[in-house]
Structure formats: C-alpha cells, structure tokens
Design a protein around this motif. Structure first.
Motif, PDB file in Angstrom:
ATOM      1  N   SER A  16       7.937  -7.288  29.774  1.00 21.91           N
ATOM      2  CA  SER A  16       6.889  -6.281  29.954  1.00 21.91           C
ATOM      3  C   SER A  16       6.541  -5.510  28.691  1.00 21.91           C
ATOM      4  O   SER A  16       5.708  -4.602  28.745  1.00 21.91           O
ATOM      5  N   THR A  17       7.163  -5.854  27.559  1.00 22.90           N
ATOM      6  CA  THR A  17       7.007  -5.023  26.363  1.00 22.90           C
ATOM      7  C   THR A  17       6.800  -5.863  25.113  1.00 22.90           C
ATOM      8  O   THR A  17       7.531  -6.822  24.875  1.00 22.90           O
ATOM      9  N   LYS A  46       3.928   0.357  20.620  1.00 20.10           N
ATOM     10  CA  LYS A  46       4.682  -0.266  21.710  1.00 20.10           C
ATOM     11  C   LYS A  46       3.754  -0.396  22.915  1.00 20.10           C
ATOM     12  O   LYS A  46       3.161   0.598  23.357  1.00 20.10           O
ATOM     13  N   THR A  74       3.412  -1.440  26.849  1.00 23.94           N
ATOM     14  CA  THR A  74       4.008  -1.776  28.136  1.00 23.94           C
ATOM     15  C   THR A  74       2.942  -2.478  28.967  1.00 23.94           C
ATOM     16  O   THR A  74       1.908  -1.882  29.296  1.00 23.94           O
TER      17      THR A  74
END
Length: 202
Positions: free
Chosen positions: A72-73, A140, A142
């Motif tokens: 998910s990242t 970052k 998500t």
C-alpha cells in the motif's frame, strides 16, 4: 455547440464498460503493479491547489527511483527542480493525489489514487536516493486504489517509437523563452548552455 451538462447525457453517448473494465480497480499493489513501479523511470504526479485547480508535475529518474515499501505504500524522491514547490505545497494543503506510472516499452500504464505526505526522516531519505545523493524530502504515497490503463493512448501517440520526435530547434531554449515572456534584460542563454545547466543540477 451542444454542451454536455449531466452524467445521463454523457453516458448516453458511450456504451457501458465491460465487466472486466469495471472490475479492474485494485485496493493495493499486486505483483504486476510492483513490477511496473520497480521499472518506472517516469511518473506523472497530479495534485490539487488551494483554488481547486489540478496541477500536473513530471517526475523522472533511473528505473527503481520510486520505491515499493509494501503493498500500500510507495516512496518518490523530490528531485531538484525549479524550487517553486507547487506539488509539495499542494500536498500540504490537500494530500489527495493521483499518479501515472510509465515504463518505456510497455504501452499500458498504471493509474494510482492515494494520499501523500512529505518526509525528511533519514531512513526514508536514504532508501530513496535522488541520483547519487539523498533528496531534501521524499513523498510517501499511501495507495487507496489503482488499475492498469489500456494501451490505446500510448499506441495512438506512438510514445515509445520515436516516430513523432521533432527537432529541438523548433523552439528556442527555455532561457530564451522566459526572457521573451518576461521581457527580461539579461544574457541570451542558448540551448547548449541550458543543457549544460540542466546536467550540472541533476
């Protein structure tokens, strides 16, 4: 000209998408999406400014410059640019972003929607180098959903074939363009000098 103003008017012009097209959205990266991310050298980042306008920013690097952390990242280094910080400012005001992941030689692309945040942690910076050096910040992302977009647009545009490539000489250098646009009283910077500057700041 007849303007389309409702969803019903719009949908009346198109056939319904196939079940395969309707059901292709995934909540996380699968192994195929990870392969694309691990090989990408060019990403298009979409953010939204304080007035609600969408802003688009290209991001490039050697294959692997975008890092997969988990399903998910992902991490994207903020490489050197013009220091306007448009995308970063937008992320602070509205973390909802879109991404297009592209790989030379593959006509399909990946479209990602998610939420972004900006980090300076030493571990994250080290994991996501900007060329040979650590970036100032890392974005970052998500992931909330993603899907593979079909190849038709890339095929129509013949993006990877070079067939539509033009000579750089159809435009003056960016330095010359900005000088004209802003009526600047400064030295004329030709394309050779611009390329030398670009390479010195990569």
């Amino acid at each position: 000209m007849s303007e389309i103003k409702t969803i019903n008017q719009l949908e009346a012009l198109y056939p319904k998408p196939s079940p395969r097209a309707q059901n292709k959205v995934l909540p996380t990266l699968d192994r195929h999406a990870k392969t694309m991310v691990n090989h990408t050298h060019f990403v298009i980042l979409s953010t939204c400014d304080a007035l609600g306008f969408t802003d688009i920013s290209p991001r490039g690097g050697v294959p692997g410059f975008v890092k997969v952390v988990d399903d998910s990242t992902i991490l994207i280094p903020d490489s050197s640019g013009n220091n306007r910080l448009d995308s970063l400012r937008n992320i602070i005001n509205n973390p909802k972003i879109g991404l297009m992941i592209m790989v030379n030689g593959i006509d399909e692309v990946i479209r990602i929607k998610g939420r972004a945040s900006i980090h300076t942690d030493s571990e994250i910076l080290a994991a996501c180098p900007d060329g040979k050096k650590a970036p100032k910040v890392v974005i970052k992302v998500t992931i909330e959903n993603l899907y593979f977009h079909c190849a038709k647009a890339i095929m129509r545009g013949k993006l990877w074939s070079g067939e539509y490539k033009v000579e750089r000489s159809i435009l003056p250098s960016l330095g010359q363009i900005l000088k004209e646009q802003q009526s600047l009283d400064c030295k004329d910077i030709d394309q050779k000098e611009m390329v030398k500057y670009y390479k010195s700041t990569l």
